[in-house]
Design an enzyme around this catalytic site. Structure first.
Site, short mmCIF file in Angstrom:
data_model
loop_
_atom_site.label_atom_id
_atom_site.label_comp_id
_atom_site.label_asym_id
_atom_site.label_seq_id
_atom_site.Cartn_x
_atom_site.Cartn_y
_atom_site.Cartn_z
CE LYS A 193 3.69 -5.20 -2.57
NZ LYS A 193 4.11 -4.12 -1.66
NE ARG A 230 -13.46 -18.92 -8.62
CZ ARG A 230 -14.40 -19.64 -9.20
NH1 ARG A 230 -14.10 -20.39 -10.24
NH2 ARG A 230 -15.62 -19.65 -8.73
CG HIS A 278 7.23 4.14 -0.95
ND1 HIS A 278 8.54 4.34 -1.32
CD2 HIS A 278 6.56 3.87 -2.10
CE1 HIS A 278 8.66 4.19 -2.63
NE2 HIS A 278 7.47 3.90 -3.14
CG HIS A 312 4.51 7.37 -6.14
ND1 HIS A 312 4.03 7.12 -4.87
CD2 HIS A 312 5.46 6.42 -6.37
CE1 HIS A 312 4.64 6.07 -4.36
NE2 HIS A 312 5.51 5.61 -5.24
CD GLU A 340 5.41 -5.36 1.65
OE1 GLU A 340 4.99 -5.30 0.50
OE2 GLU A 340 5.43 -4.39 2.41
CE LYS A 342 8.88 -4.37 -7.20
NZ LYS A 342 7.89 -3.33 -7.28
NE ARG A 396 6.89 -6.74 -3.32
CZ ARG A 396 6.23 -7.25 -4.33
NH1 ARG A 396 6.03 -8.55 -4.40
NH2 ARG A 396 5.75 -6.49 -5.28
CD GLU A 437 9.47 4.13 -6.41
OE1 GLU A 437 10.25 3.37 -5.82
OE2 GLU A 437 8.36 4.45 -5.95
CG HIS A 483 2.20 5.61 0.58
ND1 HIS A 483 2.50 4.33 0.95
CD2 HIS A 483 2.41 5.66 -0.76
CE1 HIS A 483 2.87 3.63 -0.10
NE2 HIS A 483 2.83 4.41 -1.16
CG ASN A 507 6.91 -0.17 1.28
OD1 ASN A 507 6.39 0.22 0.24
ND2 ASN A 507 6.64 -1.33 1.82
#
Lengths: 524, 524
Positions: free
Chosen positions: B313, B291, B419, B436, B407, B397, B412, B355, B423, B416
């Site tokens: 993330k 955990r 993106h 990417h 988010e 960031k 946040r 980026e 994606h 994207n």
């Protein structure tokens, strides 16, 4: 359905405390009192004059006295200013003496309602919106601690009263686990399934919900719950095989696949209906799918009701050991319904009693005496009338989790009383021979014996614990594996740091202590 | 190694600010000044008399003036009272003008050091321990915001000075991500690997550490890092196959198995050495094993340095889509070393530039102009001298993550930009045809075009963005899949809520906005 004798309405100015309060009082045949009126009659001055001549601080003192007076009444709806509940003292006495309801409204609604009103001492001058924003920001953290909140935008006072009456019976008996923004309520309700749609709407509104359960629980309770949920939701159901052997990464992966298939988004709640295995596994799936989606616990075993459904420990087993993978992840709410216990096998019910005895032994001598007095009746009732006991265990667990959510301070570690050896027994018997409760029952007796020397536990208390455990129908003597086998099993303990284990001892019935202890001193 | 011109020592009374400060100043050939002395000379009164006659508040005003005076000096070690740094104003100006170091000591140490001292105005009366506890409790939250803390118990002043000099060069250039108790520093250091043992000791001390990397990075950098780590640690290494196709639950399960085999406990750190795939996967393994165990990021690609290593993330892919499973889990620290970028293939390096361009486009027009000016030099240098640009991206960031960690606020979501379509392109080409960065480059140009109508972006800014992307060697035009194919791919987007997507538009270069937009308005 019994209601609290004092219902306290608070909220920002313009949320309608007085209007709603009067309506609610009429509906319930309660009296109505506004603490602002009491302040005026106590101080013999209009409130605006108190503010102007004596300042806000003096007003707050009058207000606090007025709250005392109001709380001395019976069968009364009490309107209290939205500033008053920001003071801990006021909040504490209000909570002790009644049920607090916070009325809410969006800023545009407040502006509309307050536009014509110049009598508010805190709201003078031109930029009303700025002032409202500022006061709300100051109060945000205090308001966030109030669990029963009712939105009033676009609602008639009558509709607000209806909403209050719908949720009050549940909320007034709820127990709140206070974890800042991760706080959540435990609802205690017999046949509480009938309230599930209402609770979902309050805590995680979404069109779609996903119910996850196992085949046994599905057969016993699935149809009834599905019928209820379908009335207001697009229901998807996942039925997993029953048993700890399915608490695996593979099962979680199968849940993920279903969640993708069901087009679950970040607002879709997962409802875990079942015992500890379902709760732990579904909790971990919810914690990790899309990095976290809402999660609701409906524990159906006594063990899950008093233990695993509270505190946010979720996870699955690895082939090498139990609960080695998981997350701390709190549910949005927990619904605890003693009616489920009726359908438990006796051995399963007794398994939960072991945890109940554990709480009493480590924290609560009075609860322990209660169990000693009523053990046979509890066994016979199989849940009937057990709610106060379950509730007390939940209170104790919530108290621990609030202070040591992630088990860093040693307090939460106390809950592992009996578990160190218990886990070893379970592992050595491959989780087949004993239930979890049986294993920790033996572990508790062992730990109590070790406590005589290490923590000053009287021998007589060891005997009391052993006797109570035996009366519950639980075993007291550990199976005779070689010491080396126990040693090897203990080395797998998650709480091991180097060669020491955080072992829980009793000082006396109701009092416990954690002492880091070398393996060799545990296994004598 | 350049040092800050002003080093400010603070800490509770008895932590040795003055002694250590004087020694440190002598060693560095800096001046030394104690703000308490400045207060006395400004006010013409001993401090105890200020407290007695004018009260603490007046003292704090004198102290604030004294800090201003001290911070105006160059090459100076400044001792500042432990109460001063609890005020936001003082803290802000200290941070702006120098490096703050907080000296710490345990309560028994403080008691011993203060036992003979009756001159402390805040510490009068019998129960010194109680008073110390009380003051420390009040200051705890302010102190927790200071990143450079040095324990002084059982240390000579000389040893404390050595320790300060060891960590100062790193800490003074660190960037801190402020997330309450989950705060952590990003260290920027060329050949920073040589500081790794020191940083581990400061942030997650443990005998054993586990390095997780992939076969490519292992070949390039593994030996050197292992040599360094082994000097002070029992090192275990896990080498995973290289590539996004291994970012799966299966790989995580193989990591868990190794961690069990290595007898990892709750204090053992996992060090993720590699690009985004390694960081995401190891982060999720660390978040979920037992955990949660400590986790350190050493990003070796430009993409990971400016993006995936900051913000917590973590996660893995499912067969049905990328990053569908994971956790928000923050590292203990991140070590960013431009030297790694030298070994990147050009296409990988350029992927990270996409980026970088994104940050500039959505948040920072000045950075955008800098990129326009220096793009060819950046491509030629392949990392050399890029640290200021990487640092600026990390600042942006970090700023976003501090305000919207999970988010939930839409801030946040701005990250994207490009993106959503990016994606979709990656998914439609099965992650094979484009990196990417290439995919989001095309997505950014598309989003910029959509921004003209929806967000008022001037056509000229679309052209600037497109030109910069092209100069970086990135594609600008999306592949010509049928609209229905794009539509299907967009339906898988994690940010989808019902049929709307949170789509990021540009208002102008350096300014962006998120607008929930129906799918049909995105795909025109």
């Amino acid at each position: 359905m019994s209601l609290p004798s004092r219902i306290i309405l608070s909220g920002f100015m313009g949320t309608g405390k007085t209007t709603v309060g009067k309506l609610l009082a009429r509906k319930l045949d309660y009296d109505f009192v506004d603490t602002d009126d009491l302040v005026v009659s106590l101080s013999q001055k209009p409130i605006a004059r108190i503010f102007a001549e004596e300042g806000e601080e003096m007003f707050r003192r009058w207000e606090s006295m007025a709250i005392d007076q109001a709380l001395a009444r019976e069968a009364t709806v009490i309107a209290v200013g939205g500033g008053a509940v920001c003071f801990r003292d006021n909040l504490d006495k209000i909570r002790k003496n009644g049920q607090l309801v916070l009325l809410k409204a969006q800023i545009p609604t407040l502006l509309k309602r307050l536009s014509a009103d110049d009598s508010r001492p805190l709201l003078q001058g031109e930029d009303k919106e700025g002032q409202i924003r500022e006061i709300l920001a100051k109060r945000a953290s205090a308001y966030s601690r109030i669990s029963l909140q009712i939105p009033t935008d676009n609602q008639s006072p009558e509709a607000v009263v209806e909403e209050i009456l719908r949720v009050l019976p549940l909320e007034s008996r709820a127990l709140r686990v206070e974890l800042g923004e991760r706080s959540y309520p435990l609802y205690f309700q017999k046949n509480g399934i009938e309230s599930l749609n209402l609770l979902l709407q309050r805590h995680c509104p979404a069109e779609r919900v996903v119910l996850v359960t196992n085949s046994v629980v599905q057969r016993l309770h699935g149809a009834k719950i599905a019928r209820h949920l379908k009335r207001q939701h697009d229901l998807k159901t996942i039925v997993l095989p029953d048993g700890e052997s399915f608490k695996t990464l593979k099962t979680v992966a199968s849940v993920y696949a279903k969640l993708v298939e069901f087009k679950v988004d970040r607002k879709t709640p997962l409802i875990a209906l079942g015992g500890g295995v379902i709760g732990d596994l579904v909790g971990f799936a919810a914690a990790s799918f899309l990095r976290g989606i809402p999660f609701v616990q409906i524990p159906t075993t006594l063990l899950a009701q008093v233990d695993s459904s509270i505190g946010g420990k979720t996870g699955v087993d690895l082939p090498q050991g139990k609960n080695l993978v998981g997350a701390f992840y709190q549910p949005r709410f927990v619904l605890i319904d003693e009616a489920f216990l009726k359908t438990l096998k006796r051995r399963e019910f007794v398994c939960g009693l072991a945890e109940v005895i554990k709480y009493a032994a480590i924290f609560d001598a009075k609860l322990f005496r209660g169990l000693e007095e009523h053990m046979e009746a509890i066994l016979k009732g199989k849940g009937a009338g057990l709610e106060p006991v379950i509730r007390r265990c939940c209170e104790l667990k919530a108290w621990v989790v609030e202070r040591d959510e992630k088990e860093t301070l040693g307090l939460r570690a106390k809950l592992n009383f009996g578990h160190t050896l218990g886990h070893a027994i379970e592992s050595l018997t491959r989780y087949k021979k004993y239930t979890h409760g049986e294993a920790i029952a033996m572990g508790m007796v062992y730990a109590a014996r070790r406590s005589v020397e290490r923590a000053g536990l009287p021998e007589a208390d060891v005997e009391r614990l052993k006797a109570l455990i035996a009366r519950a129908g639980l075993p007291t003597e550990m199976p005779a594996f070689p010491k080396a086998a126990y040693r090897k099993a203990l080395m797998q303990d998650k709480k091991r740091v180097s060669s020491r284990l955080h072992f829980v001892y009793l000082n006396k019935i109701g009092k416990s202590v954690v002492i880091p202890t070398p393996l060799d001193e545990i296994l004598v």
